[in-house]
Design a protein around this motif. Structure first.
Motif, PDB file in Angstrom:
ATOM      1  N   PRO A   1      -2.722   3.851  -2.014  1.00 34.09           N
ATOM      2  CA  PRO A   1      -1.551   4.832  -2.321  1.00 34.09           C
ATOM      3  C   PRO A   1      -0.118   5.382  -1.959  1.00 34.09           C
ATOM      4  CG  PRO A   1      -3.747   5.468  -3.116  1.00 34.09           C
ATOM      5  CD  PRO A   1      -4.057   5.365  -1.905  1.00 34.09           C
ATOM      6  N   ALA A   2       0.748   4.911  -2.394  1.00 33.85           N
ATOM      7  CA  ALA A   2       1.866   5.685  -1.592  1.00 33.85           C
ATOM      8  C   ALA A   2       2.017   6.774  -0.903  1.00 33.85           C
ATOM      9  CB  ALA A   2       3.372   4.995  -2.881  1.00 33.85           C
ATOM     10  N   LEU A   3       2.136   7.243  -0.450  1.00 34.79           N
ATOM     11  CA  LEU A   3       2.163   8.587   0.590  1.00 34.79           C
ATOM     12  C   LEU A   3       3.117   9.372  -0.867  1.00 34.79           C
ATOM     13  CD1 LEU A   3       3.153   8.267   3.779  1.00 34.79           C
ATOM     14  CD2 LEU A   3       1.728   9.079   2.886  1.00 34.79           C
ATOM     15  N   ASP A   4       3.931   9.554  -1.610  1.00 32.02           N
ATOM     16  CA  ASP A   4       4.629  10.374  -2.578  1.00 32.02           C
ATOM     17  C   ASP A   4       3.995  10.027  -3.804  1.00 32.02           C
ATOM     18  OD1 ASP A   4       6.904  10.028  -1.331  1.00 32.02           O
ATOM     19  OD2 ASP A   4       8.130   8.841  -2.597  1.00 32.02           O
TER      20      ASP A   4
ATOM     21  N   ASP B   1      -3.770  -5.520  -0.768  1.00 35.48           N
ATOM     22  CA  ASP B   1      -2.628  -5.429  -0.172  1.00 35.48           C
ATOM     23  C   ASP B   1      -3.203  -4.546   0.596  1.00 35.48           C
ATOM     24  OD1 ASP B   1      -0.435  -5.994   1.662  1.00 35.48           O
ATOM     25  OD2 ASP B   1       0.605  -3.825   0.731  1.00 35.48           O
ATOM     26  N   GLN B   2      -3.004  -4.113   1.953  1.00 36.57           N
ATOM     27  CA  GLN B   2      -3.070  -2.984   2.489  1.00 36.57           C
ATOM     28  C   GLN B   2      -1.980  -2.502   3.696  1.00 36.57           C
ATOM     29  OE1 GLN B   2      -5.965  -0.448   1.667  1.00 36.57           O
ATOM     30  NE2 GLN B   2      -6.596  -2.179   0.283  1.00 36.57           N
ATOM     31  N   SER B   3      -0.958  -3.183   3.097  1.00 32.27           N
ATOM     32  CA  SER B   3       0.329  -3.294   3.628  1.00 32.27           C
ATOM     33  C   SER B   3       0.716  -1.627   4.122  1.00 32.27           C
ATOM     34  CB  SER B   3       2.101  -3.309   3.069  1.00 32.27           C
ATOM     35  OG  SER B   3       2.214  -3.188   1.725  1.00 32.27           O
ATOM     36  N   ARG B   4       0.209  -0.824   3.839  1.00 32.22           N
ATOM     37  CA  ARG B   4       0.929   0.828   3.729  1.00 32.22           C
ATOM     38  C   ARG B   4       0.052   1.668   4.772  1.00 32.22           C
ATOM     39  NH1 ARG B   4       0.104   0.861  -2.373  1.00 32.22           N
ATOM     40  NH2 ARG B   4       2.693   0.732  -3.620  1.00 32.22           N
ATOM     41  N   LEU B   5      -1.021   0.281   4.956  1.00 36.39           N
ATOM     42  CA  LEU B   5      -2.531   1.828   5.363  1.00 36.39           C
ATOM     43  C   LEU B   5      -2.018   1.460   6.577  1.00 36.39           C
ATOM     44  CD1 LEU B   5      -4.576   2.772   5.332  1.00 36.39           C
ATOM     45  CD2 LEU B   5      -5.881   0.912   5.389  1.00 36.39           C
ATOM     46  N   THR B   6      -1.466   2.301   7.633  1.00 33.29           N
ATOM     47  CA  THR B   6      -0.736   2.745   8.624  1.00 33.29           C
ATOM     48  C   THR B   6      -1.647   3.786   9.715  1.00 33.29           C
ATOM     49  OG1 THR B   6       1.248   3.657   8.333  1.00 33.29           O
ATOM     50  CG2 THR B   6       1.126   1.132   8.864  1.00 33.29           C
ATOM     51  N   ALA B   7      -1.790   3.795  11.079  1.00 34.93           N
ATOM     52  CA  ALA B   7      -1.763   5.249  10.995  1.00 34.93           C
ATOM     53  C   ALA B   7      -0.689   6.175  10.879  1.00 34.93           C
ATOM     54  CB  ALA B   7      -1.990   5.123  12.841  1.00 34.93           C
ATOM     55  N   ASP B   8      -0.157   5.945  10.905  1.00 31.85           N
ATOM     56  CA  ASP B   8       1.360   7.327  10.103  1.00 31.85           C
ATOM     57  C   ASP B   8       0.930   7.683   9.166  1.00 31.85           C
ATOM     58  OD1 ASP B   8       4.118   8.875  10.682  1.00 31.85           O
ATOM     59  OD2 ASP B   8       4.676   7.629   8.683  1.00 31.85           O
ATOM     60  N   TRP B   9       0.137   6.312   8.118  1.00 24.65           N
ATOM     61  CA  TRP B   9      -0.098   6.708   6.835  1.00 24.65           C
ATOM     62  C   TRP B   9      -1.201   7.667   6.837  1.00 24.65           C
ATOM     63  CZ3 TRP B   9      -3.913   6.487   3.781  1.00 24.65           C
ATOM     64  CH2 TRP B   9      -3.922   6.799   2.273  1.00 24.65           C
ATOM     65  N   VAL B  10      -2.036   7.401   7.598  1.00 27.46           N
ATOM     66  CA  VAL B  10      -3.319   8.655   7.389  1.00 27.46           C
ATOM     67  C   VAL B  10      -3.137   9.716   8.206  1.00 27.46           C
ATOM     68  CG1 VAL B  10      -5.355   8.744   8.744  1.00 27.46           C
ATOM     69  CG2 VAL B  10      -4.977   6.523   8.327  1.00 27.46           C
ATOM     70  N   ARG B  11      -1.631   9.865   9.592  1.00 26.39           N
ATOM     71  CA  ARG B  11      -1.494  11.525  10.074  1.00 26.39           C
ATOM     72  C   ARG B  11      -0.752  12.325   8.163  1.00 26.39           C
ATOM     73  NH1 ARG B  11       2.993  12.920  11.089  1.00 26.39           N
ATOM     74  NH2 ARG B  11       3.751  10.825  10.924  1.00 26.39           N
ATOM     75  N   GLN B  12      -0.141  11.277   7.581  1.00 28.67           N
ATOM     76  CA  GLN B  12       0.706  12.277   6.747  1.00 28.67           C
ATOM     77  C   GLN B  12      -0.621  12.466   5.572  1.00 28.67           C
ATOM     78  OE1 GLN B  12       4.611  11.510   5.938  1.00 28.67           O
ATOM     79  NE2 GLN B  12       4.902   9.831   7.520  1.00 28.67           N
TER      80      GLN B  12
END
Length: 351
Positions: free
Chosen positions: A129-132, A158-169
């Motif tokens: 999901p989007a972080l928002d 698609d998992q384009s949102r799924l990054t290390a920064d997404w996980v951290r936030q």
């Protein structure tokens, strides 16, 4: 994660009979004539509740996560509704061979390995999901954990949102994460959208290879050792012993390789497919087997205590279960909408 087993297909036909004909007498006759699993599934679909309480016996599968005291700082807990006796008739197990792989040092390593447990409500969505959206849902929804598809050649979305920064936030917001890998499927699987299957002759090594892919993804996302990753094996028709054995062999290779890398092994499937076969392997004495199971039984009962009628109190009973109890529902909190599957957790999650 989507499933519809043979019993569920028959159940759907029975429910359709009621919807189109409206005859309770006809429905009763159809239920009486249906096989036990289909009859139970139809009763569940119509909101029926059988009588009786089977209870539970403490215990755990060999190689399982040991008992722990759940400190408030370690586990976020949301008490589920009171358990209702299981509605589904457990499938007849396929007789599987006892197979034991070397798992050197895991017992000692497990005792020292940090882990994060979570007990409460969670959800999984096809794309991260989007972080928002996560921010809008945090505190306004009943959920505290979210499933993420971190790896695998047969992920559906698609998992384009799924990054290390997404996980951290996401973790900074307080979300607990359930990493999931979607790779090869059962040899007898009939899913057109997942055409790549386990080779029974190479199943154990293929499981190790899939685990290596998952470990690379865990590391790239910043998920630490002691995290689990759940192997997604979608529903498949049961009764083919060779197919069932290949799934278990694959899961054993998966578990062995994850243990060697310092991660917990999880396993997702429907209760009348992969979970039933894994339970049969556990009772046969096979090892190593996954440390936690995520079982799909869409019965609208957010509890892990009875194993949805497919797991007894002797298997994966010590903070080792996730129950996916409702699928394909749209929910909105804080002005943000998602289509999700609902889960109830009492299991290890990512660190």
């Amino acid at each position: 994660m989507r499933f519809l087993g043979p019993a569920a297909l028959t159940a759907a036909s029975l429910v359709l009979l009621l919807a189109t004909d409206g005859s309770v007498a006809d429905l009763g006759s159809a239920l009486d004539a249906a096989p036990d699993p289909a009859r139970a599934a139809a009763v569940a679909t119509l909101g029926g509740r059988p009588a009786g309480d089977p209870g539970a016996v403490p215990g755990a599968v060999p190689g399982s996560i040991p008992p722990v005291e759940l400190a408030a700082a370690e586990v976020a807990h949301a008490a589920p509704p009171a358990a209702v006796p299981p509605q589904a008739v457990p499938p007849q197990p396929v007789k599987l061979a006892r197979r034991v792989l070397a798992d050197p040092g895991w017992t000692e390593r497990r005792e020292q390995l940090p882990r994060q447990l979570f007990a409460g409500a969670g959800f999984d969505a096809c794309s991260a999901p989007a972080l928002d959206t996560l921010k809008a849902w945090r505190g306004t929804s009943p959920y505290g954990a979210v499933g993420i598809y971190i790896s695998g050649a047969q992920r559906a979305c698609d998992q384009s949102r799924l990054t290390a920064d997404w996980v951290r936030q996401a973790q900074a917001m307080g979300w607990k994460l359930i990493p999931t890998h979607v790779g090869l499927q059962a040899p007898c699987s009939r899913l057109a959208r997942k055409p790549h299957h386990i080779d029974p002759a190479r199943a154990t090594q293929q499981g190790r290879d899939e685990a290596a892919t998952a470990v690379r993804a865990l590391k790239s996302l910043g998920l630490r050792t002691g995290s689990p990753v759940y192997l997604d094996i979608e529903a498949y028709p049961r009764g083919d012993r060779a197919c069932s054995q290949a799934v278990v062999d694959f899961a054993q290779g998966w578990t062995q390789a994850l243990h060697k890398a310092g991660y917990y092994a999880g396993f997702y499937s429907s209760t009348d497919a992969g979970i039933a076969d894994l339970a049969a392997a556990a009772r046969a004495g096979s090892s190593p087997l996954p440390d936690a199971v995520w079982y799909a039984r869409w019965d609208d009962r957010p509890t892990t205590t009875d194993g949805a009628g497919a797991l007894g109190g002797d298997l994966w009973a010590l903070h080792q279960r996730i129950h996916q109890h409702h699928g394909n529902v749209q929910e909105s909190y804080g002005g943000a909408a998602l289509t999700i599957d609902r889960d109830q957790l009492d299991a290890v999650v990512a660190r």
